[in-house]
Every structure is written in structure tokens, then in C-alpha cells.
Design an enzyme around this catalytic site. Structure first.
Site, short mmCIF file in Angstrom:
data_model
loop_
_atom_site.label_atom_id
_atom_site.label_comp_id
_atom_site.label_asym_id
_atom_site.label_seq_id
_atom_site.Cartn_x
_atom_site.Cartn_y
_atom_site.Cartn_z
N CYS A 1 -14.94 2.57 -26.90
CA CYS A 1 -16.48 3.36 -26.91
C CYS A 1 -16.87 4.21 -26.05
O CYS A 1 -17.70 3.25 -25.29
CB CYS A 1 -17.46 2.70 -27.98
SG CYS A 1 -16.33 2.50 -29.24
N GLU A 2 -16.34 4.89 -25.20
CA GLU A 2 -16.68 4.92 -23.98
C GLU A 2 -16.37 6.95 -23.92
O GLU A 2 -15.46 7.08 -24.75
CB GLU A 2 -15.86 4.24 -22.33
CG GLU A 2 -15.89 3.46 -22.67
CD GLU A 2 -17.24 2.36 -21.60
OE1 GLU A 2 -17.34 3.06 -20.15
OE2 GLU A 2 -18.16 1.81 -21.90
N TYR B 1 -0.82 -1.73 -11.57
CA TYR B 1 -2.40 -2.51 -12.07
C TYR B 1 -2.41 -1.55 -13.10
O TYR B 1 -3.58 -1.16 -13.56
CB TYR B 1 -2.95 -1.81 -10.93
CG TYR B 1 -2.32 -1.85 -9.63
CD1 TYR B 1 -2.55 -4.07 -9.34
CD2 TYR B 1 -1.25 -1.16 -8.69
CE1 TYR B 1 -2.65 -4.04 -8.02
CE2 TYR B 1 -1.48 -1.62 -7.08
CZ TYR B 1 -1.58 -3.24 -7.02
OH TYR B 1 -1.02 -3.80 -5.83
N GLY C 1 0.90 -1.17 0.19
CA GLY C 1 -0.56 0.13 0.05
C GLY C 1 1.01 1.39 -0.07
O GLY C 1 0.25 2.43 0.42
N ARG D 1 -7.58 2.38 -14.71
CA ARG D 1 -7.49 3.51 -13.42
C ARG D 1 -7.88 4.83 -13.46
O ARG D 1 -8.54 4.47 -12.51
CB ARG D 1 -5.99 2.95 -12.65
CG ARG D 1 -5.23 1.81 -12.55
CD ARG D 1 -3.88 2.03 -12.13
NE ARG D 1 -3.95 2.53 -11.00
CZ ARG D 1 -3.74 3.47 -10.57
NH1 ARG D 1 -2.99 4.44 -10.89
NH2 ARG D 1 -3.88 4.12 -8.94
N GLU E 1 4.81 -6.51 1.76
CA GLU E 1 4.89 -7.14 0.45
C GLU E 1 4.07 -6.07 -0.33
O GLU E 1 2.72 -6.00 -1.18
CB GLU E 1 3.50 -7.80 0.60
CG GLU E 1 2.09 -7.05 1.60
CD GLU E 1 2.00 -8.75 1.41
OE1 GLU E 1 -0.50 -9.10 2.17
OE2 GLU E 1 1.90 -9.70 1.97
N PRO E 2 5.60 -4.53 -0.85
CA PRO E 2 4.47 -3.51 -2.35
C PRO E 2 4.76 -3.81 -2.95
O PRO E 2 4.74 -5.20 -3.45
CB PRO E 2 5.94 -2.70 -1.11
CG PRO E 2 6.71 -3.65 -1.10
CD PRO E 2 5.79 -4.79 -0.63
N GLY E 3 3.37 -3.84 -3.62
CA GLY E 3 3.52 -3.78 -5.57
C GLY E 3 3.93 -2.35 -6.27
O GLY E 3 4.40 -1.87 -6.98
N1 PLP Z 1 -1.28 -7.33 -0.40
C1 PLP Z 1 -1.78 -7.46 -0.51
C2 PLP Z 1 -2.84 -8.71 0.38
C3 PLP Z 1 -3.32 -6.95 -1.09
O1 PLP Z 1 -4.53 -6.84 -1.96
C4 PLP Z 1 -1.96 -5.34 -2.27
C5 PLP Z 1 -2.35 -5.14 -3.17
O2 PLP Z 1 -4.71 -4.71 -3.33
C6 PLP Z 1 -0.64 -5.46 -1.92
C7 PLP Z 1 -0.49 -6.22 -1.33
C8 PLP Z 1 -0.60 -4.34 -2.43
O3 PLP Z 1 -0.62 -3.26 -2.82
P1 PLP Z 1 0.33 -2.05 -3.05
O4 PLP Z 1 0.09 -2.23 -4.46
O5 PLP Z 1 -0.76 -0.50 -3.56
O6 PLP Z 1 0.92 -1.60 -2.62
#
Ligand code: PLP
Length: 428
Positions: free
Chosen positions: A365-366, A393, A253, A335, A296-298
């Protein structure tokens, strides 16, 4: 941070991390954006591995001194080549579907470093965890824990973490908020006694700890610290009824700056230090035996590395407002439509004239506005537009709306570039 890592991680001179301008033309890494577009066509997602590696290094350097495990959340973007690259780093990997798991497996990502998430797991996904294809599974509900127990065999241990709704609400878009009273994720702390019963009856299931992810694109460090304190409180309640774990996973997050002029930016090193301090203080207070903290950053690892490239198909004026229509949009980046997300646009092929507020649209078509932002007033058909910070994302949420094909993805490393996902064709 050194000068070069600053340029890889932050906006500078009006361009996004890793980008630069030479003679007016936009470069991604050391490659002209136009060269990428000519080589692979548009729309195109370019991933700058220099930026990705700088982001990984930033997280690892901040987390390792505190013994915090960093896992990449694959839902942000997962391709086989990317998973192969991640396997060579210290990162663990979160997957949330069989598709993501198989991608990781085919990349040779070690099972022991994979955690399986998801709030509604299929029988096949539970069977994959029971068969040892992941190191850990996060159970989202009592029903899921029960379904997992039914698949467990006494001779194969399954490490299970429980997802808890800690009730910590972060200030972020409602659709990406994942804790609190309006969300579907996880279980309340009150579910612990029933969970303990299931663990007691299924010898193969081993309780390893707790998990809570409160949302995405969060800029307040305090929310992360509050979440970890809440998790420690729940862990102490679990220990009191015999559930002794050694892991606390505080989710991802971490917010990323999307706009060159914005000051909304989360300082990763100090946020991680704050998280570690909140964890150790609250664990000491709760008398909780040593557990390992994980994050767990994405987005914060991959968003800044991504730039979407689009060709301008038309530029026109509608009721006094300039519109620029490009060859992508809601199908390759939903997004803005879903979350009002801001992605900064740049004219990439040349410097262009004086800027004026322009509606940048896709071709679906939006009324799919990618963004309303300043673009050179002389932007015209044939120009190349870069839409920034699109590594997370976008491709992973892309669809075939209007039967458009998903774009190609290219990895840029300094002066070189390699395709890592082919463009879909009409036959696909
Ligand atoms: N962990 C879990 C369980 C998630 O559902 C998510 C995103 O939805 C993430 C980690 C990664 O979040 P972010 O990409 O905002 O760091």
C-alpha cells in the site's frame, strides 16, 4: 578470468551473472527460473552458489598473495545454510548483532574467525564478546569500550579493534556513506588517548588495531586506497601513545554492477592490489611495524548471486504509462525505496515481445516502484519476472509490511536446488 568465470561474474547477453536464456526462458545456474517458482512459490530469492563461489574465489585469489584477510559481511545476507557454506571457505565472518552471531554459531562457524561489529551493542552482545564467542570485537565508541571493559574478566583476553572515522567520503548514496562529518560511525583519532587509558586499566582488553568502513556500493578504487592510508596514519598516532596493534581492517563497500548496459564496474583484483600497495607504502613511510590488512566485502560477494522471482498479478496502463504489478515489493526489497537502488528486471517465463518502458511495482500500500525499465509490452498476469542482483541487503532488510510473509530462499547449484530458508506463513 576464464570464459565460464566471466559468465559467473559479469553481465552477458542482457542477463545477469550466472543466468542464461534457452528458448526464451531464463535459467539461473542450469535451472529454469519457472521450475524454481513452481517448486517454491513466489516471491522467491534464488541464490546461485556457482556465482557466489566465483566471487569468493575472485576475492581470495586477489587478496591471498598480499596476505590480506577477507571476511564476509553477514549483514548483506546471513542464513544458517549460507554460514555453513562460508565456513568451508577461507573467509572469516563479520556479524553485527546477536541474531547474526547465533546464526553463525548454529552453522558451526568457528568463533576465532568471527568479528563482532555494530555501532550500538547490547549488553548481551558485549557479554558474548567477553565470553569468547567471537575472535575479535570492533568497539565503535569510547562508551562502548568502557562498557566492554566493565564486563571483562582478567582470565579471558578480549581482542579489540577500534573503529575510526577516517573522514574519507566515498561518492555513494548518503544513506550508505559511513565516514565523514555527517555520519554516526566510529570515533575520531582524537579519542585515542582516552581509549589508551581504558586499555591500560582493563588488563583483559587487548588492543589489536583499527577499522574503518567508508560506505557501500563504491566504484572508485582511489577511495579504498585513501581510507587505508588514513588508517595507517591513525595507527602510527596510536603506536606513539603505546597502542601497538597488528591489524588494519579497511572495511567493505566494493561496488557491484547493477545494469547490463552500465560501465560502472569496480575491478576487484586491481582494487585489492591498489589497496595492498597503498597499505605497504604508507606503513613503510609511517615506520609502522608489520600489521595484517583485512577487508570485509558483503555486497560484492553475494549481490550478484541473487535473483528475486515474482509472479505478475496485473498489467495495466495508467495515464499512458504501462504498469506491471508483482506479488512482492517494498517488503522483500526496500532498496529501491530507501536508496533509489536500481535492480534490472527481466521477463523470465518467456522471451516476450518488443520492449517498452514499464513501471514495475510491488503490491504494497505504497506507490512502491521496484524499477522503471524496459519490459516486453505483452507482459501479462501469470508471467514470471526476475529482478536481478538482489542477493545483498534485500532479504536481510525485508520486513512484514502489510503483514506480508517473507519469501523463501533457495540455493541453486548447477542443475540442483535446495531450500535454505522457508517461506514465512501467515501464522508466523
Ligand atoms: N563492514 C562494515 C562495518 C559495514 O557496515 C558494512 C556494510 O554496511 C560492510 C562491511 C559491507 O559493506 P558492503 O556490503 O558494501 O561490502
Amino acid at each position: 578470468m576464464t570464459v565460464s568465470s566471466t559468465r559467473l561474474l559479469t553481465w552477458h547477453d542482457g542477463v545477469a551473472p550466472g543466468q542464461s536464456r534457452r528458448d526464451g526462458a531464463l535459467f539461473i545456474g542450469s535451472v529454469r527460473a519457472e521450475e524454481l517458482a513452481e517448486s517454491y512459490g513466489t516471491p522467491l530469492l534464488a541464490i546461485d552458489y556457482g556465482v557466489l563461489d566465483a566471487a569468493i574465489a575472485e576475492f581470495v585469489a586477489a587478496a591471498q598473495p598480499h596476505g590480506i584477510e577477507v571476511a564476509y559481511a553477514g549483514k548483506a545476507l546471513l542464513l544458517r545454510a549460507l554460514a555453513r557454506h562460508l565456513a568451508s571457505t577461507p573467509l572469516a565472518l563479520d556479524v553485527c548483532s546477536l541474531g547474526e552471531l547465533v546464526t553463525a554459531e548454529r552453522a558451526g562457524f568457528p568463533a576465532a574467525r568471527i568479528t563482532l561489529h555494530g555501532c550500538g551493542k547490547s549488553d548481551e552482545e558485549l557479554a558474548a564478546a567477553a565470553a569468547g564467542r567471537v575472535g575479535t570485537i570492533v568497539a565503535d565508541s569510547l562508551d562502548e569500550l568502557q562498557r566492554l571493559a566493565a564486563r571483562a574478566r582478567d582470565d579471558r583476553r578480549i581482542d579489540v579493534v577500534l573503529r575510526i572515522n577516517t573522514g574519507i567520503e566515498a561518492h555513494t548514496h548518503e544513506l550508505v556513506r559511513t565516514a565523514g562529518d555527517k555520519t554516526k560511525f566510529g570515533m575520531p583519532a582524537d579519542a585515542l588517548p582516552a581509549a589508551a587509558d581504558i586499555f591500560n586499566r582493563a588488563a583483559a582488553l587487548r588492543y589489536r588495531g583499527l577499522h574503518a568502513h567508508i560506505g557501500s556500493q563504491i566504484y572508485e578504487s582511489a577511495a579504498f586506497a585513501a581510507n587505508v592510508r588514513a588508517l595507517v596514519d591513525v595507527a602510527a598516532r596510536a603506536a606513539a601513545i603505546g597502542l601497538h596493534g597488528d591489524r588494519i581492517i579497511a572495511g567493505g563497500g566494493f561496488g557491484v554492477r547493477m545494469h547490463p548496459g552500465d560501465d560502472a564496474e569496480l575491478d576487484i583484483p586491481s582494487t585489492i592490489t591498489g589497496l595492498a600497495d597503498a597499505f605497504s607504502e604508507s606503513a613503510r613511510r609511517a615506520n609502522l611495524p608489520a600489521a595484517r590488512l583485512g577487508i570485509e566485502p558483503g555486497r560484492a560477494l553475494i549481490a550478484r548471486a541473487g535473483t528475486s522471482l515474482y509472479r505478475v498479478m496485473a498489467a495495466k496502463e495508467q495515464y499512458g504509462m504501462p504498469y506491471v504489478v508483482v506479488d512482492g515489493g517494498i517488503a522483500d526489497n526496500p532498496r529501491p525505496a530507501l536508496y533509489d537502488a536500481y535492480h534490472h528486471p527481466l521477463l523470465a517465463s518467456r522471451a516476450g515481445g518488443a520492449p517498452r518502458e514499464t513501471v514495475l511495482c510491488g503490491r504494497s500500500c505504497e506507490n512502491d516502484r521496484i524499477v522503471t525499465a524496459p519490459l516486453p509490452a505483452d507482459t501479462r498476469a501469470g508471467d514470471l519476472i526476475a529482478v536481478c542482483t538482489t542477493g545483498a541487503y534485500t532479504y536481510s532488510m525485508a520486513s512484514n509490511y502489510n503483514r506480508f510473509a517473507r519469501p523463501a530462499v533457495v540455493a541453486v547449484r548447477g542443475e540442483t536446488h535446495t531450500p535454505i530458508a522457508r517461506r514465512e506463513t501467515v501464522d508466523d
